[in-house]
Design an enzyme around this catalytic site. Structure first.
Site, PDB file in Angstrom:
ATOM      1  N   ASP A 148       0.835  -1.202   0.000  1.00 52.82           N
ATOM      2  CA  ASP A 148       0.000   0.000   0.000  1.00 52.82           C
ATOM      3  C   ASP A 148       0.872   1.254   0.000  1.00 52.82           C
ATOM      4  O   ASP A 148       2.035   1.207  -0.405  1.00 52.82           O
ATOM      5  CB  ASP A 148      -0.957  -0.040   1.208  1.00 52.82           C
ATOM      6  CG  ASP A 148      -2.307   0.566   0.881  1.00 52.82           C
ATOM      7  OD1 ASP A 148      -2.333   1.758   0.525  1.00 52.82           O
ATOM      8  OD2 ASP A 148      -3.329  -0.124   0.982  1.00 52.82           O
ATOM      9  N   HIS A 222      -4.306   6.219   2.486  1.00 50.55           N
ATOM     10  CA  HIS A 222      -4.870   4.946   2.027  1.00 50.55           C
ATOM     11  C   HIS A 222      -4.289   3.745   2.777  1.00 50.55           C
ATOM     12  O   HIS A 222      -5.029   2.877   3.247  1.00 50.55           O
ATOM     13  CB  HIS A 222      -4.585   4.841   0.527  1.00 50.55           C
ATOM     14  CG  HIS A 222      -5.271   3.727  -0.190  1.00 50.55           C
ATOM     15  ND1 HIS A 222      -4.772   2.444  -0.215  1.00 50.55           N
ATOM     16  CD2 HIS A 222      -6.402   3.695  -0.932  1.00 50.55           C
ATOM     17  CE1 HIS A 222      -5.570   1.678  -0.953  1.00 50.55           C
ATOM     18  NE2 HIS A 222      -6.566   2.414  -1.402  1.00 50.55           N
ATOM     19  N   SER A 566     -10.876  -1.107  -2.241  1.00 48.44           N
ATOM     20  CA  SER A 566      -9.687  -1.013  -1.386  1.00 48.44           C
ATOM     21  C   SER A 566     -10.048  -1.235   0.075  1.00 48.44           C
ATOM     22  O   SER A 566      -9.224  -1.715   0.844  1.00 48.44           O
ATOM     23  CB  SER A 566      -9.055   0.376  -1.500  1.00 48.44           C
ATOM     24  OG  SER A 566      -8.391   0.522  -2.714  1.00 48.44           O
TER      25      SER A 566
END
Ligand SMILES: *[C@@H]1O[C@H](CO)[C@@H](O)[C@H](O)[C@H]1NC(C)=O
Ligand SMILES: *[C@@H]1O[C@H](CO)[C@@H](O)[C@H](O)[C@H]1NC(C)=O
Ligand SMILES: *[C@@H]1O[C@H](CO)[C@@H](O)[C@H](O)[C@H]1NC(C)=O
Ligand SMILES: *[C@@H]1O[C@H](CO)[C@@H](O)[C@H](O)[C@H]1NC(C)=O
Ligand SMILES: *[C@@H]1O[C@H](CO)[C@@H](O)[C@H](O)[C@H]1NC(C)=O
Ligand SMILES: *[C@@H]1O[C@H](CO)[C@@H](O)[C@H](O)[C@H]1NC(C)=O
Ligand SMILES: *[C@@H]1O[C@H](CO)[C@@H](O)[C@H](O)[C@H]1NC(C)=O
Length: 779
Positions: A148, A222, A566
């Protein structure tokens, strides 16, 4: 003129190397290491491959980006297309492909409660005895790796307070870099590494360190978000900006150990709100390390915009090596829906995860001047005065020169301050970012934004931390507001501030953005596999980012909402981590089987799952169904598959070379439908087809299972035998499924050329229900 050349210069800087040179990064994949060579010998072999196409020793040396030395055998290098073609013909080379620049998707509290995994009493010591988390000891011995954007190690979600020693099997490291050193790892975040060589080779420029940290630290948000969904600690009193969604945040496996492999970086010259980029070359290096480090589960919320063949896909190749070592790999299905054939990460050794809603909304009604009330949804942390404001349609309020077809989109610079000052502005979705529209309304002096869905978005209401008051409304409601604006000279409206409401029905429904089947690379494997919560999920965030990720947004938050596959992928990875703890001997295929065969196809009103439009959804959006932890640890039977089964599948799967060069395909390869998968897809059935499946008894020793069948429209389905009589745990029994096209069949699958129909078959012993979906199209 000066301005022009300046922008030309910066444009050139943004372009990948391939835009102005024949050279670009390629992966030369060589399969598996035999285990006989030393690191130096491997390096020499890789170098000699390069030397065979490059002129000099120095050029070969300079073109090498990575040499994959642990499990994955291969290299990444700067090559011309001719050099790549030459290498692909050489003995021992499995495949050569340009490194794809993969983009992840732009665009917790409640979600685990909604899944029913934890009871209402908070705290790790207070979980209901006998619950899944308790049985799995909250995943304390399991190591979850993530690929990530890095991690924000100071988040309370990653505290190691009270955690036991790091598992002895762990061999990873805590790689130091910008604002990150070994003291940022702890007994929760046990490993962190970063991968930049492929990114820097692709752009032929070093990372701009004012846009990201040259270290495992997360600047984007994220990676911290996904990490805390899969394995964040139980943190009380968490909420988003404005106090929305207040509650206790927890990961699925709150005591699991986390390892961050940072592979995603900002796109040079672009606003971070538009998403990051992740290179195949870097991801292969990360997966090779993760395997060597000893992770048990990999959660990869990264995908492509269109489907990619297994042999050209760094994630698929890396995942196959991981699965060979029984590491479970969960990946997001993609956010390219709702159109058909939009999936990424379709390899059958990966768990492919779609996204759906949870039972929480943030109602923020709109009251119009004619007293009509429209139900909106908002988490905007600002309020309007409690009075009527003038209302204007963006399409009627643009500056001269804005193309009519985009006038209602509130794109940057489009609104006329004279026409919107002090007013509520109705903007529509389709182009541009949602928060960007709010920013534009604020720039032009608007008082608030009504963000109307396009037809495709249906009733799915996104929530964003706008910069001004505002609310999002469904397509039909946007149309009603527009009719009202049209019907009166001085339209007015007000917004009632949003609030948090849970236990909403019906839920879940599929996210419109969630990528859909059919699987266009191998239509004889049904994908996605499962759906899980992925809309408006509250989880940990980077304190260097902003809630909207826009550079112009200077607000900072510890927890933030985000939506996408995600977010759904780490929900499934969290459950996989708990299953690993409970059943350490299960293969990754067995774990996937348990997750798939126990999934639900009904919502919390007992009705079939729907799409965002309200239409009934099907397995091309939800796979086997919605993640349901209730019976996942006790599925009764599992459909197991080994590494060899996957290689056999690759032999049979249309025209694809094997991923493992040492494996010899049999003369007659089995059809892809014959892979022992927990679902069944048959594409272009001509006449009759019989496939075989084998189930392993993981439930009670002595048990008798009967099958029930719901055949897809247009075919008949026979299963033989119809009874499976087991006498012990671990026993395997095989059966055949014969699917026969009926003469005057009527199958229909909206929008695709190939018309699929759906059905299912379920084995049950009265206690366990082992359900498999079926998709069949006729020739
Ligand atoms: C790591 O960085 C922190 C500051 O962020 C510093 O206080 C600490 O001493 C550093 N630790 C090591 C081992 O360098
Ligand atoms: C690096 O990023 C900053 C902030 O976005 C920008 O102002 C600067 O021009 C960039 N530098 C280069 C060399 O591209
Ligand atoms: C995948 O690879 C096969 C065989 O090389 C090729 O025929 C097919 O067009 C490829 N599909 C895609 C979507 O690239
Ligand atoms: C306006 O946009 C449409 C659709 O993008 C395009 O076809 C048309 O040519 C544009 N018109 C002008 C005047 O730019
Ligand atoms: C509102 O009026 C515009 C023209 O001003 C027209 O294009 C549109 O279709 C009308 N919309 C509704 C919902 O009546
Ligand atoms: C299952 O097998 C056992 C042992 O062979 C036998 O006693 C029993 O009758 C069988 N049950 C069924 C339903 O066939
Ligand atoms: C179906 O199979 C028959 C017999 O093998 C063959 O003649 C026919 O062309 C096939 N049809 C299609 C659409 O493939």
């Amino acid at each position: 003129m000066a301005n022009f050349s300046l922008s030309l210069l910066s444009l050139l800087l943004l372009l990948p190397l391939s835009a102005y040179s024949e050279l670009q990064p390629y992966v030369v994949y060589l399969g598996e290491h035999s285990g006989e060579k030393t690191v130096q010998e491997i390096h020499d072999t890789h170098h000699s491959f390069l030397l065979s196409v490059k002129e000099t020793e120095e050029v070969a040396q300079a073109s090498l980006i990575y040499s994959y030395k642990k499990s994955i055998n291969g290299l990444a290098a700067l090559l011309t297309p001719e050099e790549a073609a030459k290498l692909s013909e050489m003995e021992g080379v499995v495949s050569v492909f340009p490194s794809q620049a993969k983009k992840w998707y732009v665009q917790t509290t409640r979600s685990w409660d909604f899944l029913g995994i934890k009871d209402r009493r908070d705290g790790e010591s207070n979980y209901e005895r006998g619950g899944l988390m308790h049985e799995a000891k909250y995943g304390q011995d399991v190591i979850v790796g993530l690929l990530d954007s890095g991690i924000w190690p100071e988040s309370t979600s990653f505290s190691d307070e009270g955690m036991g020693p790091i598992p002895k099997s762990w061999k990873g490291i805590c790689q130091a870099g910008d604002a990150f050193n070994s003291s940022h790892c702890n007994r929760k975040l046990i490993g962190a590494r970063y991968y930049l060589k492929g990114y820097e080779a692709y752009y032929d420029a070093p990372l701009n360190t004012s846009t990201d940290y040259r270290s495992p630290r997360d600047k984007d948000g994220h990676g911290s978000h996904t990490s805390s969904i899969v394995g964040g600690r139980v943190v009380e009193g968490v909420s988003a900006l404005g106090g929305f969604a207040q509650g206790t945040a927890s990961g699925g496996a709150p005591l699991a150990r986390l390892a961050m492999y940072k592979v995603c970086w900002p796109v040079p010259g672009r606003d971070p709100s538009e998403g990051n980029i992740c290179m195949d070359t870097d991801m292969l290096a990360a997966i090779d390390d993760a395997i060597g480090d000893g992770v048990d589960v990999l959660s990869i919320s990264i995908g492509t915009f269109s489907p990619v063949n297994y042999t050209d896909d760094g994630i698929a190749i890396g995942a196959l090596h991981a699965v060979k070592r029984n590491i479970v790999v969960a990946c997001s299905a993609g956010n390219n829906g709702p159109g058909p054939g939009t999936l990424s990460n379709i390899a059958p050794w990966i768990i492919t995860v779609g996204a759906s809603s949870i039972d929480r909304v943030f109602p923020s009604p709109v009251v119009l001047g004619n007293s009509l009330t429209v139900q909106g949804q908002s988490v905007a942390p600002y309020m309007l005065d409690d009075k009527m404001y003038p209302l204007v349609y963006a399409g009627d309020a643009v500056v001269p020169g804005v193309n009519n077809s985009v006038a209602d989109q509130c794109l940057p610079g489009s609104l006329s301050p004279e026409k919107v000052k002090g007013k509520i502005v109705l903007c529509l979705r389709r182009l541009g970012t949602r928060v960007g529209k709010g920013l534009e309304v604020r720039r032009a002096g608007g008082a608030a934004i009504f963000l109307g869905n396009s037809r495709l978005n249906g009733n799915e209401l996104p929530i964003d931390s706008y910069f001004l008051p505002g609310t999002a409304v469904a397509f039909e409601d946007a149309t009603n507001i527009l009719s009202y604006i049209n019907s009166t000279k001085n339209p007015t409206a007000k917004v009632v501030p949003g609030m948090t409401v849970i236990n909403v029905k019906p839920a879940p429904s599929m996210a419109s953005f969630s990528s859909r089947g059919p699987n266009v690379i191998e239509p004889n494997i049904l994908k996605p596999d499962i759906t899980a919560p992925g809309i408006n999920i509250l989880a940990s965030w980077s304190e260097k980012s902003s809630p909207t990720k826009l550079l112009s947004d200077h607000r900072r938050v510890k927890y933030n909402f985000d939506s996408g596959t995600s977010m759904s992928c780490p929900h499934v990875a969290g459950i996989a981590a708990l299953l690993k703890a409970i059943h350490p001997s299960w293969s990754s295929a067995a774990i996937r089987s348990a997750i798939m065969t126990t999934a639900r196809t009904r919502n919390n009103m007992g009705m079939p799952l729907t799409d965002a439009t309200g239409d009934t959804a099907n397995p091309f959006s939800y796979g086997s169904g919605h993640l349901d932890p209730t019976n996942v640890a006790d599925p009764g039977l599992v459909y197991d598959a080994s590494y060899t089964d996957y290689l056999l599948f690759l032999c049979g799967s249309s025209g694809l070379k094997g991923l493992d060069s040492s494996f010899k395909c049999p003369k007659k390869s089995p059809s892809a439908s014959n892979l022992n998968y927990p679902s069944l897809s048959i594409s272009k059935l001509n006449g009759t087809m019989t496939v075989k499946r084998t189930v392993t008894n993981v439930g009670d020793g002595e048990s008798v299972y009967l099958v029930t069948i719901r055949p897809p429209a247009g075919v008949s389905v026979k299963i033989a035998p119809r009874v499976l009589n087991f006498s012990r745990v671990g026993e395997k029994k095989s059966f055949t499924i014969t699917v026969k096209a009926k003469k005057d069949s009527q199958v229909d699958w909206r929008g695709t050329e190939e018309k699929f129909a759906f059905g299912s078959y379920t084995w049950t012993d009265g206690i366990h229900h082992v359900r498999s979906p079926m998709a069949v199209s006729l020739a």
